[in-house]
Design a protein around this motif. Structure first.
Motif: not given
Length: 250
Positions: A37-44
């Motif tokens: 999910r794209t939104e989960d990649h923001l937490h990287l």
């Protein structure tokens, strides 16, 4: 028509380039975050954004480089044309330089693309996070996907401008290698003979000695004018198409 010189090979380059780039980038971020999910990649971490962008850019460059070479040659030859179309340029390069000729300048291109793609994607993610934080502070919005299309465009524009300005000297060196030996009318500039430069460092020093430091930034303005809005549109389109595809799979 001169403004669209070399447009066909440019399209042939950009289609596989962006496809490979975003596919590799998405796979790397999915592996690092454990989610597609794209939104989960923001937490990287920002560090992973820079590294993922650099790797994705390198993979895309290798996969589409012959088209980049042909695009540069067709756009640089001027009038009268040395090559009437992409096919004639391809045949001549293979006959005179071999298949390896299609990868002339690949090393300086990779040296350029690693920091360029890393800065572009890393700074885009950084700007996007900052924009979302601003929205949450200003409007009290809590959702992760709170950035508007215009805000995403601004983030992409800023990232494209910053990365292109920082890496432009390497792009100048790359193009010098690509057009070595190209026969063209003198009014388009002195011909760069084959084997003029022995390597990247030699090319950098020769340009500085003969043309000054300004020689490393020749063509910066039109380059930024092209790449900044193009990158911004690409990022916005990718964000919205990714969200749309994810909604179909849910």
């Amino acid at each position: 028509q001169g403004f669209w010189r070399g447009n066909v090979p440019a399209l042939f380059m950009y289609m596989p380039y962006t496809a490979i780039q975003f596919t590799v980038l998405h796979k790397l971020k999915t592996f690092a975050s454990g989610s597609s999910r794209t939104e989960d990649h923001l937490h990287l971490s920002p560090y992973l954004s820079y590294v993922s962008g650099a790797i994705a850019g390198s993979a895309a460059t290798v996969g589409s480089y012959p088209f980049d070479l042909l695009r540069t040659i067709l756009a640089s030859q001027g009038e009268p044309k040395v090559y009437p179309n992409m096919r004639s340029a391809l045949v001549d390069i293979v006959q005179t330089r071999g298949v390896r000729g299609l990868y002339a300048g690949l090393t300086p291109t990779l040296v350029e693309i690693i920091p360029y793609a890393g800065l572009q994607f890393g700074s885009y993610d950084t700007f996007k996070r900052s924009m979302m934080s601003w929205n949450r502070y200003r409007y009290g919005i809590e959702e992760d996907d709170s950035a508007s299309s215009f805000q995403l465009f601004l983030c992409g524009f800023a990232a494209g401008t910053f990365s292109k300005a920082a890496c432009h000297p390497l792009d100048v060196v790359k193009k010098r290698f690509q057009i070595e030996g190209l026969k063209r009318h003198p009014r388009y500039g002195a011909r760069i003979e084959s084997s003029t430069y022995k390597g990247m460092y030699h090319a950098l020093t020769e340009i500085v000695v003969k043309e000054g430091f300004g020689g490393l930034y020749k063509g910066l303005f039109p380059s930024v004018v092209k790449s900044a809005p193009a990158g911004a549109v690409t990022f916005v389109a990718y964000e919205y198409i990714s969200d749309w595809l994810e909604s179909l799979l849910m």
